[in-house]
Design an enzyme around this catalytic site. Structure first.
Site, PDB file in Angstrom:
ATOM      1  N   SER A 127     -33.938   3.564  21.848  1.00 29.07           N
ATOM      2  CA  SER A 127     -34.017   4.961  22.249  1.00 29.07           C
ATOM      3  C   SER A 127     -35.378   5.239  22.903  1.00 29.07           C
ATOM      4  CB  SER A 127     -33.750   5.862  21.039  1.00 29.07           C
ATOM      5  OG  SER A 127     -33.602   7.196  21.421  1.00 29.07           O
ATOM      6  N   HIS A 169     -29.052   6.303  25.312  1.00 28.61           N
ATOM      7  CA  HIS A 169     -27.932   7.162  24.901  1.00 28.61           C
ATOM      8  C   HIS A 169     -27.167   7.591  26.166  1.00 28.61           C
ATOM      9  CE1 HIS A 169     -29.746   7.599  20.866  1.00 28.61           C
ATOM     10  NE2 HIS A 169     -30.892   7.849  21.489  1.00 28.61           N
ATOM     11  N   GLU A 196     -25.525   3.467  23.746  1.00 30.56           N
ATOM     12  CA  GLU A 196     -25.849   3.260  22.334  1.00 30.56           C
ATOM     13  C   GLU A 196     -25.261   1.943  21.824  1.00 30.56           C
ATOM     14  OE1 GLU A 196     -24.482   6.715  20.256  1.00 30.56           O
ATOM     15  OE2 GLU A 196     -26.037   8.016  21.098  1.00 30.56           O
TER      16      GLU A 196
END
Length: 206
Positions: A127, A169, A196
């Site tokens: 992330s 994401h 993800e």
């Protein structure tokens, strides 16, 4: 020769199949892996560090340490910087990527991560930790499929991957528009969107 980069799109499986994290530990040396977990981006940094310590240990890593500078002053602390030269891999957790640019980029801590990578250390991030691997990092921006002016903004990353901007994401948060808008504004950049529980694994052959 530089090491290997793992840019993970976030929300990676930590309890079940764990294929992405297994591949990271394997690249770091498997049973010989010595991993530093950097959880500065997370508001739950200490807890997140312990979670990854447990996961990497269960996957067979020899040693897992937690390093968490929470200010630029701490990122100058030799006691925090020195262990980065003794590990086979560095893993940057998710959270707020602006914390990474504020706390780490342009400090001895960040410079040592870059030097370790150039010396063959594996570096991974999930992330926010994936975004900061590149020279240019998305600081913030809106979701949506249609590119718009000023939809997002860049900040400085660690510079391990040049000429690329990473978004994470990607499918799950509909980030096509903001990545396209950045590439349109800076055509020299390659936009890399990572979903993800998926990793872009980059080997530098130079």
């Amino acid at each position: 020769m530089p090491g290997t980069l793992f840019a993970i799109g976030g929300a990676e499986a930590r309890q079940r199949q764990r294929r992405v994290l297994e591949a990271f530990v394997a690249a770091a040396g498997g049973s010989d892996a010595r991993i530093a977990v950097v959880s500065s981006a997370s508001s739950l940094g200490a807890e997140v560090g312990e979670v990854y310590k447990g996961v990497f240990t269960s996957l067979g890593a020899q040693q897992v340490i937690s390093l968490r500078p929470e200010s630029r002053a701490q990122a100058h602390d030799p006691d925090l910087v020195a262990p980065l030269g003794e590990v086979s891999a560095v893993f940057l957790t998710g959270g707020n990527q602006l914390k990474l640019s504020s706390f780490i980029t342009g400090t001895p801590f960040g410079d040592t991560i870059r030097e370790a990578y150039q010396g063959g250390t594996v570096v991974g991030g999930t992330s926010a930790g994936a975004s900061v691997l590149a020279e240019h990092m998305i600081a913030f921006g809106a979701g949506g499929a249609t590119p718009k002016q000023r939809m997002s903004q860049l900040s400085a990353g660690l510079g391990l991957l040049r000429g690329v901007v990473i978004d994470q994401h990607f499918e799950q948060r509909n980030r096509y528009g903001r990545l396209l808008s950045l590439v349109a504004q800076s055509p020299s950049l390659l936009g890399l969107g990572v979903d993800e529980d998926t990793a872009a694994v980059i080997h530098d052959e130079s």
